[in-house]
Design an enzyme around this catalytic site. Structure first.
Site, PDB file in Angstrom:
ATOM      1  N   ASP A 254      22.545  19.513  -4.322  1.00  0.00           N
ATOM      2  CA  ASP A 254      22.525  18.830  -3.026  1.00  0.00           C
ATOM      3  C   ASP A 254      21.097  18.923  -2.463  1.00  0.00           C
ATOM      4  OD1 ASP A 254      23.435  17.866  -0.420  1.00  0.00           O
ATOM      5  OD2 ASP A 254      23.352  19.956   0.220  1.00  0.00           O
ATOM      6  N   LEU A 255      20.810  18.150  -1.427  1.00  0.00           N
ATOM      7  CA  LEU A 255      19.480  18.192  -0.812  1.00  0.00           C
ATOM      8  C   LEU A 255      19.470  18.996   0.489  1.00  0.00           C
ATOM      9  CD1 LEU A 255      17.966  14.635  -1.431  1.00  0.00           C
ATOM     10  CD2 LEU A 255      17.115  16.820  -2.268  1.00  0.00           C
ATOM     11  N   ASP A 256      19.908  18.395   1.584  1.00  0.00           N
ATOM     12  CA  ASP A 256      19.818  19.046   2.894  1.00  0.00           C
ATOM     13  C   ASP A 256      20.674  20.303   2.937  1.00  0.00           C
ATOM     14  OD1 ASP A 256      18.215  17.134   4.718  1.00  0.00           O
ATOM     15  OD2 ASP A 256      19.613  15.817   3.672  1.00  0.00           O
TER      16      ASP A 256
ATOM     17  N   THR B 155      23.608  13.672  -3.101  1.00  0.00           N
ATOM     18  CA  THR B 155      23.307  13.817  -1.681  1.00  0.00           C
ATOM     19  C   THR B 155      23.955  12.713  -0.849  1.00  0.00           C
ATOM     20  OG1 THR B 155      21.471  13.824  -0.083  1.00  0.00           O
ATOM     21  CG2 THR B 155      21.176  12.503  -2.057  1.00  0.00           C
ATOM     22  N   GLY B 156      24.051  12.972   0.440  1.00  0.00           N
ATOM     23  CA  GLY B 156      24.501  11.943   1.364  1.00  0.00           C
ATOM     24  C   GLY B 156      23.398  10.986   1.763  1.00  0.00           C
TER      25      GLY B 156
ATOM     26  N   LYS C  14      30.878  12.758  -4.123  1.00  0.00           N
ATOM     27  CA  LYS C  14      29.925  13.244  -5.121  1.00  0.00           C
ATOM     28  C   LYS C  14      30.663  13.626  -6.405  1.00  0.00           C
ATOM     29  CE  LYS C  14      26.675  15.220  -1.745  1.00  0.00           C
ATOM     30  NZ  LYS C  14      25.941  16.438  -1.342  1.00  0.00           N
TER      31      LYS C  14
ATOM     32  N   ASP D  21      26.024  23.174   0.042  1.00  0.00           N
ATOM     33  CA  ASP D  21      26.297  23.939   1.259  1.00  0.00           C
ATOM     34  C   ASP D  21      27.255  23.248   2.215  1.00  0.00           C
ATOM     35  OD1 ASP D  21      24.382  22.944   3.959  1.00  0.00           O
ATOM     36  OD2 ASP D  21      24.201  21.956   2.027  1.00  0.00           O
TER      37      ASP D  21
ATOM     38  N   ASN E  64      30.933  18.057   2.173  1.00  0.00           N
ATOM     39  CA  ASN E  64      30.910  16.989   1.172  1.00  0.00           C
ATOM     40  C   ASN E  64      30.516  17.498  -0.211  1.00  0.00           C
ATOM     41  OD1 ASN E  64      28.286  17.473   2.225  1.00  0.00           O
ATOM     42  ND2 ASN E  64      27.595  15.455   1.590  1.00  0.00           N
TER      43      ASN E  64
END
Length: 274
Positions: A16-18, A50-51, A197, A220, A223
């Site tokens: 994931d990113l953020d 990622t979103g 995802k 984290d 999602n």
């Protein structure tokens, strides 16, 4: 707590990113970049899930200096290593219109991803700053005058209590027709039914003959839960909420995004090479 794997047990890493790969300033550290490059040099496939919008993530991918599959808009779009669109699951236009109608009157900042565009109705400088490192930025429009085809997702930013009220209204009217999920307490997102995802990843694993039990995923947010439970090795970031931690089985802990957790995790994985 699950045992940390050896490099020989891993064919693919998905991040994931953020709140995960990105630090508290929404940047990718040099240590993370070098660790990802070293991992790929060892023959391990690396993917981002990622979103964020594809245009946003593509800019970040270029900083990593490696080609990779990009799962964006929470799985509504998937692009290949070379940037080819492999999968797109847009929301039906009439349901987009209904979400826009139902969200009127709530004290939320409304955002819409459509094709190459990130549309908003009013400025939000703090939100814009989160995406500064990639150069991706929003454009203004009146949602009521917008053609609503090819919309990947809508998302709403506000205090959690206000978003809970909006979620209740959306779930009551559209919960059986759309995917409605919190990515964090301050972000509520809406995509087409079946978008996630995990669903996008499962298809990529089939196409690339990757066994999910030989995959390590890091995340984290709410999602990320399905994605984490899909794979054999699950890293839930220490900065995740207790709710997220409780919903992921046999998770690996000890890594936080504000402590460069992804870099530390990958360095530990690389150090395990026989």
């Amino acid at each position: 707590m699950s045992q940390f794997p050896q490099l020989s047990q891993i064919d693919c890493v998905v991040s994931d990113l953020d709140g995960t790969l990105l630090n508290a300033d929404h940047q990718i550290s040099e240590n993370a970049i070098k660790s990802i490059q070293a991992l790929v040099e060892q023959g391990v496939v690396f993917m981002l899930a990622t979103g964020r919008h594809y245009q946003d993530v593509h800019g970040l991918m270029q900083k990593l200096g490696v080609e990779m599959c990009l799962i964006t808009s929470n799985g509504a779009r998937v692009h290949s290593d070379c940037g080819k669109l492999l999968y797109h699951n847009a929301m039906p236009a009439h349901l987009v219109a209904e979400v826009i109608r139902l969200s009127r009157g709530f004290c939320v900042h409304r955002n819409l991803y459509q094709n190459e565009n990130w549309w908003v109705e009013e400025p939000h400088e703090e939100l814009l700053a989160i995406h500064a490192s990639s150069g991706f930025s929003y454009r203004f429009c009146d949602f009521d005058s917008l053609l609503l085809n090819d919309v990947d997702k809508l998302y709403f930013n506000a205090g959690h209590d206000e978003l809970l009220k909006l979620e209740k209204a959306l779930q009551k009217s559209l919960g059986d027709q759309l995917c409605i999920t919190f990515t964090s307490p301050e972000y509520l997102e809406v995509m087409n039914l079946g978008v996630s995802k995990a669903q996008a990843l499962a298809q990529r694993f089939i196409e690339r003959d990757i066994c999910p039990t030989r995959v390590l995923a890091l995340g984290d947010g709410m999602n990320d839960i399905e994605m984490l439970n899909l794979v054999g090795h699950r890293v839930v970031m220490d900065n995740a909420s207790e709710r997220v931690k409780s919903m992921v089985d046999h998770a690996i802990g000890g890594f936080a995004n504000h402590n460069d957790g992804v870099a530390l995790c990958l360095q530990r994985l690389l150090a395990s090479k026989a």
